[in-house]
Design a protein around this motif. Structure first.
Motif, short mmCIF file in Angstrom:
data_model
loop_
_atom_site.label_atom_id
_atom_site.label_comp_id
_atom_site.label_asym_id
_atom_site.label_seq_id
_atom_site.Cartn_x
_atom_site.Cartn_y
_atom_site.Cartn_z
N GLU A 257 2.04 18.76 -13.72
CA GLU A 257 1.76 18.42 -12.32
C GLU A 257 0.78 17.25 -12.22
N ALA A 258 1.16 16.22 -11.49
CA ALA A 258 0.25 15.13 -11.17
C ALA A 258 -0.61 15.53 -9.98
N ILE A 259 -1.92 15.28 -10.08
CA ILE A 259 -2.88 15.70 -9.06
C ILE A 259 -3.71 14.51 -8.61
N ASN A 260 -4.05 14.47 -7.33
CA ASN A 260 -4.76 13.31 -6.80
C ASN A 260 -6.21 13.29 -7.30
N THR A 261 -6.73 12.07 -7.43
CA THR A 261 -8.08 11.87 -7.98
C THR A 261 -9.16 11.98 -6.92
N ARG A 262 -8.79 12.22 -5.68
CA ARG A 262 -9.79 12.45 -4.63
C ARG A 262 -10.26 13.90 -4.67
N ASP A 263 -9.32 14.82 -4.83
CA ASP A 263 -9.67 16.24 -4.91
C ASP A 263 -10.25 16.60 -6.27
N ILE A 264 -9.69 16.00 -7.32
CA ILE A 264 -10.17 16.28 -8.68
C ILE A 264 -10.42 14.95 -9.38
N PRO A 265 -11.59 14.35 -9.17
CA PRO A 265 -11.90 13.08 -9.85
C PRO A 265 -11.82 13.23 -11.37
N GLY A 266 -11.21 12.24 -12.01
CA GLY A 266 -11.11 12.26 -13.46
C GLY A 266 -9.92 13.01 -14.02
N THR B 27 0.33 10.42 -11.21
CA THR B 27 1.48 9.90 -10.49
C THR B 27 2.78 10.41 -11.09
N THR B 28 3.85 10.32 -10.31
CA THR B 28 5.16 10.73 -10.78
C THR B 28 5.61 9.87 -11.95
N GLN B 29 5.38 8.57 -11.87
CA GLN B 29 5.79 7.67 -12.95
C GLN B 29 5.07 8.01 -14.25
N GLN B 30 3.77 8.31 -14.17
CA GLN B 30 3.03 8.69 -15.36
C GLN B 30 3.58 9.99 -15.94
N ALA B 31 3.90 10.95 -15.08
CA ALA B 31 4.46 12.21 -15.55
C ALA B 31 5.79 11.99 -16.26
N GLN B 32 6.63 11.16 -15.69
CA GLN B 32 7.92 10.87 -16.31
C GLN B 32 7.75 10.16 -17.65
N GLN C 159 6.46 19.19 -11.96
CA GLN C 159 6.12 19.98 -10.78
C GLN C 159 5.64 18.98 -9.75
N TYR C 160 6.43 18.75 -8.72
CA TYR C 160 6.13 17.70 -7.74
C TYR C 160 5.38 18.31 -6.56
N ASN D 16 13.82 11.15 -8.70
CA ASN D 16 13.34 11.94 -9.84
C ASN D 16 13.86 13.38 -9.83
N LEU D 17 14.81 13.65 -8.96
CA LEU D 17 15.23 15.04 -8.73
C LEU D 17 15.69 15.74 -10.01
N SER D 18 16.35 15.01 -10.89
CA SER D 18 16.89 15.65 -12.09
C SER D 18 15.81 16.19 -13.01
N ARG D 19 14.56 15.70 -12.85
CA ARG D 19 13.46 16.18 -13.70
C ARG D 19 12.45 16.97 -12.90
N ILE D 20 12.72 17.27 -11.64
CA ILE D 20 11.81 18.09 -10.82
C ILE D 20 12.30 19.53 -10.85
N ALA D 21 11.49 20.42 -11.43
CA ALA D 21 11.87 21.82 -11.53
C ALA D 21 11.16 22.69 -10.51
#
Length: 259
Positions: free
Chosen positions: A143-152, A157-162, A176-177, A196-201
């Motif tokens: 799961e990609a998570i935003n850096t505002r809620d969890i800095p660091g 991002t989705t691209q990084q996850a892929q 996990q989107y 990205n649907l084919s890789r979103i479970a």
């Protein structure tokens, strides 16, 4: 028809954890997810699922000391053995609960660890987890998570996850989107999901700002949810939001969508 699961770490929090299974069923949910099951006897959770005819949809791999600030340990080169033990523990719980999907939280990059070392460690750990979970019939998601809620937090991002999934090289690692996190980090939600649907479970939702229920913020869920349905998405959508005025009071969006 889309399937919605109650996230018991966010919904019905006015009740004790085990009571939340009852509340989720009474509210019409047929699936549940949450952060972790490990503080509870697995047989007790199984009984709550069976009593309420609920499907266990998802939980996370052990993620370190949550109350001490850990948000995952998969990028920490000093905790690889701990990570591997956590995989075994997750499999043990998943088999009893009938859970076929586990999320790996990458975690915050520890002080003194370079981004490259964090990345290398993440790949090593994911390869191990993907293999062990596949042998147990369990899908691994990240799961990609935003850096505002969890800095660091390492994965953003989705691209990084892929890219990470491609490097791991396993057919048992998916995305996990999380709509809320990705609205903050990249926007462009509907084409990103489609592309990205084919890789979103698994998908999770909340509105932005505030991380409340759909209809309280800027995300057009009246468009987005039917769009996801039309794309042919077959997985669950976890309702991982903070109710603005109580869980039951804020479920009108779901009732309207399911009618």
């Amino acid at each position: 028809m889309l399937k919605f699961a109650a996230n018991l770490s966010m919904l019905f929090t006015e009740y004790d954890f085990l009571e939340r299974f009852d509340q989720a069923a009474q509210a019409g949910f047929r699936g549940v997810e949450y952060l972790f099951p490990y503080d509870f006897d697995v047989e007790i959770i199984k009984t709550k699922l069976e009593e309420n005819k609920l499907q266990q949809v998802l939980f996370n791999l052990p993620a370190g000391e949550w109350d001490a600030g850990d948000r995952g340990i998969a990028v920490d080169p000093n905790r690889i053995e701990e990570f591997q033990l956590g995989v075994a523990k997750a499999i043990e719980y998943a088999k009893v609960l009938g859970n076929t999907q586990v999320n790996c939280l990458a975690g915050i990059v520890p002080q003194g660890v370079t981004q490259q070392d964090a990345h290398t460690t993440f790949i090593i750990n994911l390869r191990y987890a993907a293999q062990q979970l596949e042998a147990a019939g369990i899908t691994l998601v990240i799961e990609a998570i935003n850096t505002r809620d969890i800095p660091g937090f390492f994965l953003n991002t989705t691209q990084q996850a892929q890219s990470v999934i491609a490097e791991v090289g396993s057919n048992n690692v998916f995305v996990q989107y999380d709509i809320y996190h990705m609205q903050i980090m990249e926007g462009d939600l509907s084409p990103t999901i489609a592309n990205n649907l084919s890789r979103i479970a698994h998908i999770q939702l909340a509105d932005n700002p505030g991380r409340h229920e759909p209809g309280t913020g800027e995300i057009n869920y009246d468009f987005l949810l039917p769009h996801i349905d039309e794309l042919g998405y077959q997985g669950w959508i976890g309702c991982e939001y903070k109710p603005k005025a109580g869980t039951h009071q804020g479920l009108s969006w779901l009732n309207a969508f399911q009618q």
